[in-house]
Design a protein around this motif. Structure first.
Motif, PDB file in Angstrom:
ATOM      1  N   LYS A  34       0.835  -1.204   0.000  1.00  0.00           N
ATOM      2  CA  LYS A  34       0.000   0.000   0.000  1.00  0.00           C
ATOM      3  C   LYS A  34       0.863   1.244   0.000  1.00  0.00           C
ATOM      4  N   ILE A  35       0.460   2.224  -0.782  1.00  0.00           N
ATOM      5  CA  ILE A  35       1.151   3.508  -0.830  1.00  0.00           C
ATOM      6  C   ILE A  35       0.409   4.489   0.068  1.00  0.00           C
ATOM      7  N   VAL A  36       1.115   5.092   1.004  1.00  0.00           N
ATOM      8  CA  VAL A  36       0.522   6.061   1.916  1.00  0.00           C
ATOM      9  C   VAL A  36       0.961   7.461   1.470  1.00  0.00           C
ATOM     10  N   ILE A  37      -0.014   8.284   1.141  1.00  0.00           N
ATOM     11  CA  ILE A  37       0.249   9.641   0.657  1.00  0.00           C
ATOM     12  C   ILE A  37      -0.091  10.639   1.756  1.00  0.00           C
ATOM     13  N   GLY A  38       0.886  11.419   2.149  1.00  0.00           N
ATOM     14  CA  GLY A  38       0.671  12.443   3.162  1.00  0.00           C
ATOM     15  C   GLY A  38       0.242  13.756   2.537  1.00  0.00           C
ATOM     16  N   LEU A  39      -0.674  14.443   3.212  1.00  0.00           N
ATOM     17  CA  LEU A  39      -1.166  15.713   2.695  1.00  0.00           C
ATOM     18  C   LEU A  39      -1.716  16.569   3.825  1.00  0.00           C
ATOM     19  N   ASP A  40      -1.826  17.850   3.538  1.00  0.00           N
ATOM     20  CA  ASP A  40      -2.534  18.791   4.403  1.00  0.00           C
ATOM     21  C   ASP A  40      -3.983  18.751   3.957  1.00  0.00           C
ATOM     22  N   ASP A  41      -4.878  18.277   4.811  1.00  0.00           N
ATOM     23  CA  ASP A  41      -6.276  18.113   4.401  1.00  0.00           C
ATOM     24  C   ASP A  41      -7.094  19.396   4.587  1.00  0.00           C
ATOM     25  N   GLU A  42      -6.398  20.533   4.684  1.00  0.00           N
ATOM     26  CA  GLU A  42      -7.067  21.834   4.733  1.00  0.00           C
ATOM     27  C   GLU A  42      -6.513  22.742   3.643  1.00  0.00           C
ATOM     28  N   TYR A  43      -6.350  22.182   2.444  1.00  0.00           N
ATOM     29  CA  TYR A  43      -5.770  22.932   1.341  1.00  0.00           C
ATOM     30  C   TYR A  43      -6.595  22.742   0.071  1.00  0.00           C
ATOM     31  N   PRO A  44      -7.812  23.298   0.039  1.00  0.00           N
ATOM     32  CA  PRO A  44      -8.589  23.207  -1.200  1.00  0.00           C
ATOM     33  C   PRO A  44      -7.962  24.078  -2.278  1.00  0.00           C
ATOM     34  N   PRO A  45      -7.969  23.675  -3.530  1.00  0.00           N
ATOM     35  CA  PRO A  45      -8.626  22.469  -4.026  1.00  0.00           C
ATOM     36  C   PRO A  45      -7.690  21.280  -4.155  1.00  0.00           C
TER      37      PRO A  45
END
Length: 264
Positions: A34-45
């Motif tokens: 599985k590939i785990v992708i990290g992100l800031d989930d408060e960055y629309p769009p």
């Protein structure tokens, strides 16, 4: 800039319809790890949570298409963005894919994909009235706005000749407020991140218009990997190249931004 913009934009309108996905459910095919992708989930769009608390976004859609072609399961993991390099180096995530600028400093500690999008500051005006603006110098004598603490404000405040040429310069807590003043005639131009501005414009096509006028320097977005993980970087790049070459990335970009912003 990310935090200021989230609440106001999601209040104004939520998702662009028709985008791939809409959920952070892993892909069905799981041939490899599985590939785990990290992100800031408060960055629309680029990546954010919708009204159902699901992680969605432009980069999320690109990543889903890419990992599907790799036949790999994917997980999107919200992280503390200020600790993104440590998260990657520790192995808690495999990839950073979230509107990440490629910089010389970051390249010392991370591997990057090829750039897939320019991160530009451009000018937005009321629809149907470009006011003869062809360069940033044409903002002279106009009421100009942008978001406080943004890249655009930083550039303008350091450019005294440009700043002093304006009739008025106003900053706002979020870009939505700046665009509302533009639509109501209290501003003549807004200088804004292209991805943010086009996302807003796609929802308000009768009110706003983008000008192909770049203000300040242009950076580029890339996908980041741990420094030693060239194998995964190359696998992702091969699959992502297919997403771009067959027009899928173009379609996703047009759904989110109303324009093809993908670098070829």
């Amino acid at each position: 800039m990310k935090k200021f913009f989230l609440t106001a934009l999601l209040t104004a309108s939520m998702l662009v319809t028709g985008c791939g996905g809409g959920s952070d459910t892993p892909a069905a095919n799981t041939d490899g790890k599985k590939i785990v992708i990290g992100l800031d989930d408060e960055y629309p769009p680029m990546g954010f949570k919708d009204e159902n608390n699901q992680i969605v976004g432009f980069d999320v859609d690109l990543a889903k298409e890419t990992t599907k072609r790799m036949n790999r399961e994917v997980e999107f993991k919200a992280i503390d963005w200020s600790s993104k390099e440590a998260e990657l180096a520790s192995g808690r995530i495999d990839i950073l894919w979230n509107g990440l600028d490629i910089t010389p400093e970051r390249q010392e500690n991370m591997l990057f994909s090829k750039p897939y999008m320019d991160n530009r500051q451009i000018i937005f005006v009321r629809a149907g009235n470009d006011q003869g603006i062809r360069t940033e110098a044409d903002l002279a004598g106009k009421s100009v706005g942008t978001q406080a603490a943004s890249t655009a404000e930083d550039y303008i405040m350091k450019n005294n000749e440009l700043l002093n040429s304006f009739k008025e310069f106003k900053t706002y807590g979020d870009y939505t407020s700046a665009f509302m003043d533009l639509e109501n005639g209290r501003l003549e131009a807004v200088v804004c991140d292209e991805i943010v501005g086009r996302y807003y414009m796609a929802k308000h096509p009768e009110q706003t218009m983008a000008l192909e006028v770049v203000v300040g320097p242009v950076s580029q977005f890339g996908i980041a990997f741990a420094k030693e993980n060239s194998t995964l970087r190359d696998e992702v790049q091969t699959a992502f190249d297919e997403v771009i070459s067959d027009g899928t990335a173009k379609r996703i970009s047009e759904q989110w931004f109303g324009a093809d912003l993908i670098k070829k």
